[in-house]
Scaffold this motif. Structure first.
Motif, PDB file in Angstrom:
ATOM      1  N   PRO A 160      -6.551 -18.679  13.541  1.00 19.67           N
ATOM      2  CA  PRO A 160      -6.447 -18.803  14.012  1.00 19.67           C
ATOM      3  C   PRO A 160      -7.113 -17.157  14.848  1.00 19.67           C
ATOM      4  O   PRO A 160      -8.387 -16.717  13.934  1.00 19.67           O
ATOM      5  CB  PRO A 160      -5.340 -17.111  12.362  1.00 19.67           C
ATOM      6  CG  PRO A 160      -5.167 -18.838  11.192  1.00 19.67           C
ATOM      7  CD  PRO A 160      -6.141 -19.161  12.077  1.00 19.67           C
ATOM      8  N   GLN A 161      -6.591 -15.970  15.101  1.00 17.68           N
ATOM      9  CA  GLN A 161      -7.259 -15.196  15.458  1.00 17.68           C
ATOM     10  C   GLN A 161      -8.205 -14.571  14.567  1.00 17.68           C
ATOM     11  O   GLN A 161      -9.162 -14.236  14.175  1.00 17.68           O
ATOM     12  CB  GLN A 161      -6.778 -14.482  17.101  1.00 17.68           C
ATOM     13  CG  GLN A 161      -7.423 -13.369  18.030  1.00 17.68           C
ATOM     14  CD  GLN A 161      -8.539 -13.874  18.419  1.00 17.68           C
ATOM     15  OE1 GLN A 161      -8.000 -14.790  19.383  1.00 17.68           O
ATOM     16  NE2 GLN A 161      -9.660 -13.439  19.059  1.00 17.68           N
ATOM     17  N   ARG A 162      -7.406 -14.073  13.798  1.00 10.92           N
ATOM     18  CA  ARG A 162      -7.742 -12.792  12.800  1.00 10.92           C
ATOM     19  C   ARG A 162      -8.996 -13.362  12.166  1.00 10.92           C
ATOM     20  O   ARG A 162      -9.787 -12.965  11.411  1.00 10.92           O
ATOM     21  CB  ARG A 162      -6.571 -12.501  11.827  1.00 10.92           C
ATOM     22  CG  ARG A 162      -5.831 -13.905  10.589  1.00 10.92           C
ATOM     23  CD  ARG A 162      -5.248 -13.306   9.935  1.00 10.92           C
ATOM     24  NE  ARG A 162      -4.320 -14.347   8.932  1.00 10.92           N
ATOM     25  CZ  ARG A 162      -3.610 -14.717   9.862  1.00 10.92           C
ATOM     26  NH1 ARG A 162      -2.826 -15.377  10.882  1.00 10.92           N
ATOM     27  NH2 ARG A 162      -3.556 -15.951   8.878  1.00 10.92           N
ATOM     28  N   ASP A 163      -9.376 -14.884  11.854  1.00 11.67           N
ATOM     29  CA  ASP A 163     -10.880 -15.061  11.444  1.00 11.67           C
ATOM     30  C   ASP A 163     -11.486 -15.763  11.977  1.00 11.67           C
ATOM     31  O   ASP A 163     -12.025 -15.596  11.222  1.00 11.67           O
ATOM     32  CB  ASP A 163      -9.747 -16.918  10.568  1.00 11.67           C
ATOM     33  CG  ASP A 163      -8.649 -16.286   9.608  1.00 11.67           C
ATOM     34  OD1 ASP A 163      -8.728 -15.127   8.886  1.00 11.67           O
ATOM     35  OD2 ASP A 163      -7.871 -17.383   9.073  1.00 11.67           O
ATOM     36  N   ARG A 164     -10.955 -15.025  12.749  1.00 15.88           N
ATOM     37  CA  ARG A 164     -12.838 -16.229  14.273  1.00 15.88           C
ATOM     38  C   ARG A 164     -13.473 -15.294  13.844  1.00 15.88           C
ATOM     39  O   ARG A 164     -15.086 -15.295  13.938  1.00 15.88           O
ATOM     40  CB  ARG A 164     -11.672 -16.225  15.547  1.00 15.88           C
ATOM     41  CG  ARG A 164     -10.571 -17.267  16.034  1.00 15.88           C
ATOM     42  CD  ARG A 164     -10.411 -17.265  17.652  1.00 15.88           C
ATOM     43  NE  ARG A 164      -9.622 -18.442  17.490  1.00 15.88           N
ATOM     44  CZ  ARG A 164      -8.676 -18.341  18.326  1.00 15.88           C
ATOM     45  NH1 ARG A 164      -8.724 -17.724  19.424  1.00 15.88           N
ATOM     46  NH2 ARG A 164      -7.417 -19.248  18.090  1.00 15.88           N
ATOM     47  N   MET A 165     -13.413 -13.549  13.521  1.00 14.05           N
ATOM     48  CA  MET A 165     -14.079 -12.851  13.202  1.00 14.05           C
ATOM     49  C   MET A 165     -16.108 -13.732  12.212  1.00 14.05           C
ATOM     50  O   MET A 165     -16.866 -13.164  12.329  1.00 14.05           O
ATOM     51  CB  MET A 165     -14.053 -11.880  12.982  1.00 14.05           C
ATOM     52  CG  MET A 165     -13.127 -11.161  11.508  1.00 14.05           C
ATOM     53  SD  MET A 165     -13.124  -9.564  10.873  1.00 14.05           S
ATOM     54  CE  MET A 165     -11.664  -9.102  12.420  1.00 14.05           C
ATOM     55  N   TYR A 166     -14.961 -14.202  11.768  1.00 18.02           N
ATOM     56  CA  TYR A 166     -15.942 -14.452  10.524  1.00 18.02           C
ATOM     57  C   TYR A 166     -16.766 -15.791  11.112  1.00 18.02           C
ATOM     58  O   TYR A 166     -17.446 -15.972   9.949  1.00 18.02           O
ATOM     59  CB  TYR A 166     -15.506 -15.569   9.571  1.00 18.02           C
ATOM     60  CG  TYR A 166     -14.084 -14.093   8.542  1.00 18.02           C
ATOM     61  CD1 TYR A 166     -15.036 -12.975   7.816  1.00 18.02           C
ATOM     62  CD2 TYR A 166     -12.613 -14.255   7.969  1.00 18.02           C
ATOM     63  CE1 TYR A 166     -13.975 -11.798   7.086  1.00 18.02           C
ATOM     64  CE2 TYR A 166     -11.935 -13.576   7.663  1.00 18.02           C
ATOM     65  CZ  TYR A 166     -12.953 -11.912   7.180  1.00 18.02           C
ATOM     66  OH  TYR A 166     -11.294 -11.524   6.798  1.00 18.02           O
ATOM     67  N   HIS A 174      -7.656 -24.569   6.492  1.00 21.48           N
ATOM     68  CA  HIS A 174      -7.060 -24.968   7.244  1.00 21.48           C
ATOM     69  C   HIS A 174      -6.546 -26.352   7.621  1.00 21.48           C
ATOM     70  O   HIS A 174      -5.363 -26.764   8.735  1.00 21.48           O
ATOM     71  CB  HIS A 174      -8.116 -24.159   8.678  1.00 21.48           C
ATOM     72  CG  HIS A 174      -8.116 -23.192   9.190  1.00 21.48           C
ATOM     73  ND1 HIS A 174      -9.708 -22.333   8.464  1.00 21.48           N
ATOM     74  CD2 HIS A 174      -7.175 -22.135   9.372  1.00 21.48           C
ATOM     75  CE1 HIS A 174      -8.783 -20.388   8.154  1.00 21.48           C
ATOM     76  NE2 HIS A 174      -7.988 -20.705   9.280  1.00 21.48           N
ATOM     77  N   HIS A 208      -6.868 -19.047   1.345  1.00 20.56           N
ATOM     78  CA  HIS A 208      -7.198 -18.183   2.092  1.00 20.56           C
ATOM     79  C   HIS A 208      -8.691 -18.456   2.596  1.00 20.56           C
ATOM     80  O   HIS A 208      -9.932 -19.564   1.958  1.00 20.56           O
ATOM     81  CB  HIS A 208      -7.937 -17.210   1.082  1.00 20.56           C
ATOM     82  CG  HIS A 208      -6.538 -16.618   0.677  1.00 20.56           C
ATOM     83  ND1 HIS A 208      -5.316 -16.171   0.988  1.00 20.56           N
ATOM     84  CD2 HIS A 208      -5.920 -17.025  -1.369  1.00 20.56           C
ATOM     85  CE1 HIS A 208      -4.530 -15.707   0.432  1.00 20.56           C
ATOM     86  NE2 HIS A 208      -4.833 -16.739  -0.640  1.00 20.56           N
ATOM     87  N   GLN A 228     -13.006 -22.365  16.254  1.00 17.11           N
ATOM     88  CA  GLN A 228     -12.602 -21.407  16.761  1.00 17.11           C
ATOM     89  C   GLN A 228     -11.223 -22.242  17.312  1.00 17.11           C
ATOM     90  O   GLN A 228     -10.311 -20.994  17.716  1.00 17.11           O
ATOM     91  CB  GLN A 228     -13.294 -20.958  17.980  1.00 17.11           C
ATOM     92  CG  GLN A 228     -14.813 -19.798  16.982  1.00 17.11           C
ATOM     93  CD  GLN A 228     -15.696 -19.432  18.173  1.00 17.11           C
ATOM     94  OE1 GLN A 228     -15.626 -20.151  19.812  1.00 17.11           O
ATOM     95  NE2 GLN A 228     -15.734 -18.461  18.889  1.00 17.11           N
TER      96      GLN A 228
END
Length: 670
Positions: free
Chosen positions: A203-209, A244, A60, A199
């Motif tokens: 995944p797209q969902r993790d890019r905010m971090y 990743h 995670h 980036q």
């Protein structure tokens, strides 16, 4: 690994100017299917790595924000004393307004852009090569002059970064005067590249971090105030990469983390920069892993779509007048008039008879290497390799035929009656022969020393005469006369394999006549070692060998070349007959799955189906020696020719291009 920048195809560099879409969009096109499948592909690891990944359990991404509380190594020494100022004179530079544009990191999102799946599926050269090389994959391009320049550029960046960090530690005022809180230096450029590359990997969902944990602007503000926590940043990066990357990269990530933290604690700028180099290398390796995983997953659909994709690609080039089909049409018309319609070729090749007869002729050493049209632009390297293999096969066969003649002539001579044999020390130093072929001997031989690598032109004379020839003043060690058929077969096999091993030690160009010319004396001496011929014959034998190797005007060379051409055409007929009904994927599997030994490999002796009763011993050995190489070349030629014909027959050779060009929707024309 990461210092070199962009990756490259292992078998050949991909073209960077063919990345745009080459056709009009169509509903549910092959490219759309490829794009859809690629988005479902789990990219971060190889197939074996995926299993390890599954066994290791989920990972995670935990965003850890660099804190302002701790004082890292670079924040411990805000030295502003006069002594520090004097020590910093080695870093004096022009005024900030005169500072040139900051250096670019050696690995960036742009340099890795050709690894993106969209670039892969629209790269025509890559998509063509993937049909022939089961092991095709991306790797860092470190070869040749281009690789050297990339390495120099990378070293310049890292050296500059080291100097800038040392200046920050030694003389903070000077550093701030030059750079302030701006981004016109190496570290912020590096962090930006790191963020951009990550980036593309998460995944797209993790890019905010990433915006929270790797806020480059905030980190640089903290750095300028001496409160940046580089250890916590290194820990955060380590967690992101491990969540990743493939598990096999974990050790590399740990090494990167240790280098960054130790360098920060001890103010060792070189170790700190080495950690940053490791960080960039890990990111490049992860990007390569993703790209190579996508190639493996997409290979079946890319192969099946090859003909359709290339036809659309070349049709557009022709329509845009960036390619002229005229020379290819003229070439095919010429060969159609030149080659007769042999019944065997018609039966095996069908309408492709003229094309395959011409193709078989094109790989002969005596054929002009530039005689093929530009429709072979994607196969030039394969054609050159086939021509090189054919030249090797012909020259090796010349060596063996000359050996057979010399061995027959002196088969019953008692070589032990000669005087002045070469002392053992001259035979004690072998070539760098890892396979051990150069010490080949028959089953009846004793414990003989390894063959010396020196050609016979070296000057040493056991007779001590000032006029003695270095080639006739000694006698080679004798070999017992073989009377049994199996002994002669073993002897021929050992000689053939030793000649192959000897050629592999050559430092000359592997695809030129120069390699054979440079090795002629060594080859002659090795052949001589397997015969009972007297030493005074060596000079004449060297000259005879030199007159035939790679000499297109030599009658023996022409005879052997014609012999190989006849057998290659016969094998090619059978291969095309077996392969022509296969789909693209099936053709790839059959043609590349069971690759035989080529002429550059070893010979394993006669095949079981060779009948010694119906042919002479020499012919049986010769057929067995040639069979593997000819079959391999025929398989490769049939594979390449069938794919070429499927793409170009309707465009240039046998179709009506004007009719195809008149169709508005070119993508559906074929």
């Amino acid at each position: 690994m990461g210092d070199q920048g962009t990756g490259g195809i292992e078998s050949r560099g991909v073209e960077s100017n063919t990345t745009r879409r080459m056709s009009e969009p169509r509903p549910k096109s092959h490219d759309d299917q490829i794009q859809q499948q690629s988005t479902e592909t789990k990219a971060p690891s190889t197939e074996s790595e995926e299993q390890k990944y599954a066994q290791s359990g989920p990972r995670h991404l935990i965003p850890v924000h660099p804190s302002n509380a701790a004082n890292g190594g670079l924040s411990r020494n805000p030295s502003t004393s006069s002594s520090a100022s004097r020590d910093s004179r080695m870093f004096e530079h022009p005024q900030r307004s005169q500072i040139p544009k900051p250096l670019e990191p050696p690995v960036t999102k742009a340099t890795l852009s050709e690894l993106d799946v969209n670039k892969i599926i629209h790269n025509p050269k890559l998509r063509h090569d993937i049909n022939f090389d089961p092991d095709l994959h991306f790797r860092p391009n470190v070869d040749g002059e281009k690789g050297r320049r990339k390495q120099e550029k990378a070293n310049q960046f890292w050296n500059t970064l080291t100097e800038q960090l040392q200046l920050f530690v030694i003389n903070r005022d000077e550093f701030m005067n030059r750079f302030g809180q701006g981004e016109d230096w190496c570290l912020p450029q590096l962090l930006k590249s790191v963020k951009e590359i990550i980036q593309t990997l998460v995944p797209q969902r993790d890019r905010m971090y990433l915006d929270e944990g790797l806020n480059v602007e905030l980190i640089m503000q903290q750095f300028s105030k001496g409160i940046a926590d580089l250890e916590k940043l290194a820990s955060w990066l380590s967690g992101v990469l491990k969540s990743h990357c493939a598990p096999m990269r974990d050790e590399w990530v740990d090494e990167m983390y240790n280098q960054l933290t130790n360098g920060n604690k001890t103010n060792d700028m070189e170790e700190l920069v080495q950690g940053m180099r490791s960080l960039l290398s890990v990111l490049e390796a992860m990007k390569l892993d993703v790209a190579n995983h996508q190639i493996r997953c997409l290979r079946p659909i890319l192969i099946e779509d090859t003909v359709h994709f290339e036809q659309r690609f070349f049709l557009k080039k022709i329509r845009d007048r960036r390619m002229d089909p005229g020379p290819a049409q003229s070439w095919y018309l010429t060969v159609s008039q030149y080659y007769s319609r042999d019944p065997a070729s018609v039966q095996a090749f069908g309408e492709m008879g003229v094309f395959f007869e011409a193709l078989c002729k094109m790989v002969l050493p005596s054929t002009d290497p530039y005689s093929h049209p530009d429709t072979f632009m994607f196969d030039e390297e394969r054609m050159a390799k086939l021509r090189s293999d054919m030249l090797d096969a012909v020259n090796l066969e010349i060596c063996m035929r000359l050996y057979e003649g010399l061995e027959r002539k002196y088969r019953h001579c008692d070589s032990m009656s000669s005087v002045g044999a070469i002392p053992t020390p001259f035979l004690a130093t072998p070539f760098s022969d890892a396979s051990g072929f150069l010490s080949s001997r028959t089953d009846d031989e004793g414990s003989e020393g390894h063959f010396n690598s020196r050609p016979s032109s070296l000057v040493f004379s056991s007779a001590g005469s000032a006029h003695s020839s270095p080639r006739n003043s000694f006698i080679l060690p004798s070999q017992p006369t073989s009377t049994r058929l199996e002994d002669q077969q073993t002897k021929s096999k050992n000689l053939y394999n030793s000649l192959v091993a000897l050629l592999q030690t050559s430092t000359a160009s592997s695809r030129s006549v120069s390699r054979w010319k440079a090795m002629k004396d060594s080859l002659a001496l090795q052949i001589f070692r397997f015969t009972n011929a007297p030493a005074q014959e060596l000079l004449q034998f060297e000259d005879e060998l030199d007159s035939h190797l790679s000499e297109l005007s030599s009658p023996l060379f022409q005879q052997v070349e014609q012999y190989y051409h006849y057998h290659l055409l016969a094998e090619l007929r059978q291969r095309v007959k077996d392969f022509r009904g296969l789909t693209g994927a099936a053709l790839f599997s059959v043609a590349t799955g069971g690759r035989l030994h080529g002429p550059s490999r070893t010979w394993d002796g006669p095949r079981e189906n060779v009948s010694l009763e119906r042919t002479s011993l020499e012919n049986a050995i010769r057929e067995a020696r040639e069979e593997g190489g000819v079959e391999d070349m025929a398989t490769r030629l049939a594979h390449m020719g069938l794919l070429h014909w499927r793409v170009w027959s309707h465009l240039v050779y046998a179709g009506d291009l004007d009719t195809v060009m008149a169709v508005p929707d070119m993508s559906m024309a074929i």
